[in-house]
Design an enzyme around this catalytic site. Structure first.
Site, PDB file in Angstrom:
ATOM      1  N   GLU A  32       2.117 -96.396  -6.626  1.00  0.00           N
ATOM      2  CA  GLU A  32       1.426 -95.255  -7.236  1.00  0.00           C
ATOM      3  C   GLU A  32       0.387 -94.703  -6.254  1.00  0.00           C
ATOM      4  O   GLU A  32      -0.438 -95.444  -5.743  1.00  0.00           O
ATOM      5  CB  GLU A  32       0.750 -95.723  -8.540  1.00  0.00           C
ATOM      6  CG  GLU A  32      -0.197 -94.734  -9.175  1.00  0.00           C
ATOM      7  CD  GLU A  32       0.422 -93.362  -9.445  1.00  0.00           C
ATOM      8  OE1 GLU A  32       1.448 -93.278 -10.126  1.00  0.00           O
ATOM      9  OE2 GLU A  32      -0.140 -92.355  -8.948  1.00  0.00           O
ATOM     10  N   THR A  42       1.081 -87.868 -17.866  1.00  0.00           N
ATOM     11  CA  THR A  42       0.818 -88.793 -18.974  1.00  0.00           C
ATOM     12  C   THR A  42      -0.652 -88.793 -19.393  1.00  0.00           C
ATOM     13  O   THR A  42      -0.972 -89.114 -20.539  1.00  0.00           O
ATOM     14  CB  THR A  42       1.271 -90.217 -18.588  1.00  0.00           C
ATOM     15  OG1 THR A  42       2.621 -90.147 -18.150  1.00  0.00           O
ATOM     16  CG2 THR A  42       1.165 -91.179 -19.744  1.00  0.00           C
ATOM     17  N   HIS A  50       7.263 -86.486 -31.030  1.00  0.00           N
ATOM     18  CA  HIS A  50       8.102 -85.439 -31.628  1.00  0.00           C
ATOM     19  C   HIS A  50       9.272 -86.072 -32.378  1.00  0.00           C
ATOM     20  O   HIS A  50       9.870 -87.037 -31.895  1.00  0.00           O
ATOM     21  CB  HIS A  50       8.663 -84.524 -30.531  1.00  0.00           C
ATOM     22  CG  HIS A  50       7.603 -83.710 -29.848  1.00  0.00           C
ATOM     23  ND1 HIS A  50       6.992 -82.633 -30.438  1.00  0.00           N
ATOM     24  CD2 HIS A  50       7.039 -83.814 -28.613  1.00  0.00           C
ATOM     25  CE1 HIS A  50       6.105 -82.107 -29.615  1.00  0.00           C
ATOM     26  NE2 HIS A  50       6.105 -82.811 -28.500  1.00  0.00           N
ATOM     27  N   GLU A 355       9.936 -83.751 -18.680  1.00  0.00           N
ATOM     28  CA  GLU A 355       8.918 -82.919 -19.331  1.00  0.00           C
ATOM     29  C   GLU A 355       8.906 -83.270 -20.824  1.00  0.00           C
ATOM     30  O   GLU A 355       9.564 -84.211 -21.256  1.00  0.00           O
ATOM     31  CB  GLU A 355       9.245 -81.434 -19.095  1.00  0.00           C
ATOM     32  CG  GLU A 355      10.599 -81.023 -19.602  1.00  0.00           C
ATOM     33  CD  GLU A 355      10.870 -79.532 -19.433  1.00  0.00           C
ATOM     34  OE1 GLU A 355       9.937 -78.760 -19.233  1.00  0.00           O
ATOM     35  OE2 GLU A 355      12.054 -79.152 -19.528  1.00  0.00           O
ATOM     36  N   CYS A 420     -22.160 -96.683 -24.426  1.00  0.00           N
ATOM     37  CA  CYS A 420     -21.845 -95.312 -24.829  1.00  0.00           C
ATOM     38  C   CYS A 420     -22.273 -95.147 -26.279  1.00  0.00           C
ATOM     39  O   CYS A 420     -21.699 -95.763 -27.177  1.00  0.00           O
ATOM     40  CB  CYS A 420     -20.352 -95.042 -24.675  1.00  0.00           C
ATOM     41  SG  CYS A 420     -19.840 -93.474 -25.384  1.00  0.00           S
ATOM     42  N   CYS A 422     -22.312 -92.274 -28.055  1.00  0.00           N
ATOM     43  CA  CYS A 422     -21.456 -91.378 -28.856  1.00  0.00           C
ATOM     44  C   CYS A 422     -20.306 -92.150 -29.494  1.00  0.00           C
ATOM     45  O   CYS A 422     -19.947 -91.932 -30.635  1.00  0.00           O
ATOM     46  CB  CYS A 422     -20.851 -90.289 -27.987  1.00  0.00           C
ATOM     47  SG  CYS A 422     -22.014 -89.240 -27.156  1.00  0.00           S
ATOM     48  N   CYS A 457     -21.270 -86.114 -25.707  1.00  0.00           N
ATOM     49  CA  CYS A 457     -22.045 -85.819 -24.483  1.00  0.00           C
ATOM     50  C   CYS A 457     -21.190 -85.970 -23.232  1.00  0.00           C
ATOM     51  O   CYS A 457     -21.662 -85.719 -22.133  1.00  0.00           O
ATOM     52  CB  CYS A 457     -23.299 -86.686 -24.410  1.00  0.00           C
ATOM     53  SG  CYS A 457     -23.058 -88.291 -23.649  1.00  0.00           S
TER      54      CYS A 457
END
Ligand SMILES: Cc1cc2nc3c(=O)[nH]c(=O)nc-3n(C[C@H](O)[C@H](O)[C@H](O)COP(=O)(O)OP(=O)(O)OC[C@H]3O[C@@H](n4cnc5c(N)ncnc54)[C@H](O)[C@@H]3O)c2cc1C
Length: 497
Positions: A32, A42, A50, A355, A420, A422, A457
């Site tokens: 990668e 991704t 779907h 896709e 964090c 939030c 934030c």
């Protein structure tokens, strides 16, 4: 290093294939170019599972969409990834739209989709009070859902690594040569995050003189270039950008299903959807991209996304938008997924042009590719106790009951440090993300694994703390801690850290 199988690309497709093959006694590397999984298509898509009513009958897209949709809930259960089969509507606002609904329904039946119905206005508005009241009918697909695409990708790679797959990050494939039936893969090192990190297992010899008996090309928008390196120019990938607006969690609770407009020749139209983590998201548009890696957003396109979304959903409040982003679709010149051994190069398997609905299809694609590989190479399955197909995670701190929080905090001090605010993410969770099999090495890597920085934030408060924790545990100097790839350091050259 000699590998049996090299998979190029660590998106959801390459990672699920690596996981699928990791139960065999073969040496596998995933190569990668980025420092983490899920940094291309991704990492930036709608996250919809779907149901499969719109794919053209008889295509690979149709087959793997329906199969993948059926497989997704169990796979997510195995990998401890959130997946909610909340259903979807395609909304009609006039007689022409209604004709399209009927065509989609008929197409879906032929594709083997179950759980569909054409429903009336009352049914829709009862389920979705914020749908534009001018709606007349909708195609309801009970079996559609939502999933976190990057969490699925990360869990798939975690699982593959647990089973012995080598993940070569920051390693870009630049050439392929075949000599005496063996592929020789030339690579460039694209960054220094892994080499600076003291906890990374990549040794220099792992990515020098790479050879493989089989190559699986899962390079997304760049799959045509990789195929060209192997002497196969039979397809091209056309990059098409899709842009999104993400809204605060306050907005996600007002929507229960995925809302599509009737599709156009450009795609599925602008959708409005909750995310698995409770946000609301609108998008994507579809514009041709000149550069396959240009994920910039543009205010005109975002304006179009917003205005078009308001045609189907009346509950949008732009003051509650928290971020925007774009993803690049890998549209194949052949109009269908390309999943086969190349006719030009033996033992070179293209898994290209994936896709939409590629995320949905990815579990089924992985099983199909396993079959192709088995037809090319004899592979013995490992003993049952030598591999696992499940990944377990601790419950996120934010989802614990008060009793669970107290218990967790009494045995671990890092639980009490909320980094964090939030998203209520503790330092313990960030440390766990760094030491997980496919560990986070960047601020975005921590964000995708723990949600630190995903809130209102957008990391304004927690990013410095995340950088400190990353630096303390990986040994990477704090002024070299990057947002995404090595060229995106969060700080300038100097810092007191
Ligand atoms: C805007 C948008 C919306 C979408 N919405 C949905 C949806 O709602 N539902 C759905 O089912 N699908 C959706 N999709 C499709 C889905 O996102 C893709 O089908 C899926 O993510 C493809 O995964 P992949 O692994 O093939 O590609 P990618 O995730 O793009 O991974 C390819 C990887 O290959 C690597 N790579 C490339 N070149 C090289 C190289 N030379 N050397 C090493 N590595 C290389 C890249 O760095 C990348 O990590 C959407 C896509 C987009 C863009």
């Amino acid at each position: 290093m000699n590998y049996d199988i090299c998979i190029i690309g660590a998106g959801v497709v390459g990672s699920l294939i690596a996981r699928q093959l990791s139960k065999y006694k073969v040496k596998i590397a995933v190569i990668e170019r980025n420092v983490d999984v899920s940094m291309d298509a991704t990492g930036a898509n709608s996250g919809i599972v779907h149901s499969g009513y719109d794919a053209k009958i008889g295509t690979k897209k149709a087959r793997f969409n329906v199969e993948g949709c059926n497989m997704m809930p169990a796979l997510c259960e195995d990998l401890s990834v959130k997946c909610k089969m909340i259903g979807s509507f395609v909304l009609a606002f006039d007689k022409d739209d209604e004709k399209v609904l009927q065509q989609l329904y008929d197409n879906g039946i032929k594709n083997g989709v179950t759980g569909m119905a054409i429903v009336d206005r009352d049914f829709i508005l009862q389920k979705e009070p914020y749908v534009n009241p001018l709606v007349t009918k909708a195609l309801y697909a009970k079996n559609a859902g939502i999933v976190s695409p990057y969490k699925l990708n990360i869990a798939a790679m975690d699982n593959a690594i647990m089973n012995g797959v080598m993940f070569l990050r920051e390693t870009k494939v630049t050439g392929i040569e075949k000599k005496d039936g063996l592929f020789h893969i030339a690579v460039d090192v694209t960054g220094d995050i892994c080499s600076m990190s003291k906890i990374d297992p990549i040794k220099e010899e792992d990515r020098t003189d790479i050879t493989a008996k089989i190559i699986i090309n899962c390079a997304g928008a760049h799959a045509d270039e990789i195929s060209h390196m192997a002497g196969d120019d039979s397809f091209k990938i056309i990059p098409r950008r899709g842009e999104y607006i993400l809204f605060d969690k306050t907005e996600g609770s007002r929507i229960n299903t995925v809302l599509f407009q009737t599709p156009t020749e450009k795609g599925k139209g602008i959708l409005v959807t909750p995310t698995v983590d409770g946000n609301l998201m609108i998008g994507p548009d579809a514009t041709l991209a000149q550069d396959k890696d240009d994920k910039c957003t543009n205010s005109d396109n975002l304006d179009y996304v917003y205005k078009t979304a308001t045609q189907s959903y009346t509950g949008l409040n732009m003051k509650k938008s928290i971020t925007v982003f774009a993803g690049i679709r890998a549209t194949p010149s052949t109009s269908d997924f390309i999943i086969e051994e190349s006719s030009k190069c033996k033992n070179f398997i293209n898994v290209a042009g994936i896709e939409s609905p590629g995320l949905t299809a990815s579990p089924a694609i992985a099983v199909y590719v396993e079959g192709i590989v088995r037809s090319l190479m004899e592979m013995k399955e490992k003993a049952k106790d030598e591999y696992t197909m499940t990944v377990k995670h601790d419950k996120p701190f934010s989802e614990m009951t008060n009793e669970e929080k107290e218990k967790a905090c009494s045995s671990d001090e890092l639980c009490r440090k909320i980094i964090c605010r939030c998203e209520t993410v503790s330092e313990k969770e960030i440390v766990a993300a760094i030491y997980s099999p496919c560990g986070a090495r960047t601020v975005d890597g921590v964000k995708k694994r723990t949600r630190a920085g995903m809130g209102r934030c957008q990391g304004g408060f927690c990013s410095p703390h995340v950088m400190r924790i990353l630096s303390e545990h990986t040994g990477i100097p704090v002024n070299r801690i990057a947002k995404a790839n090595a060229n995106s350091c969060m700080l300038g050259r100097y810092s007191r850290g």
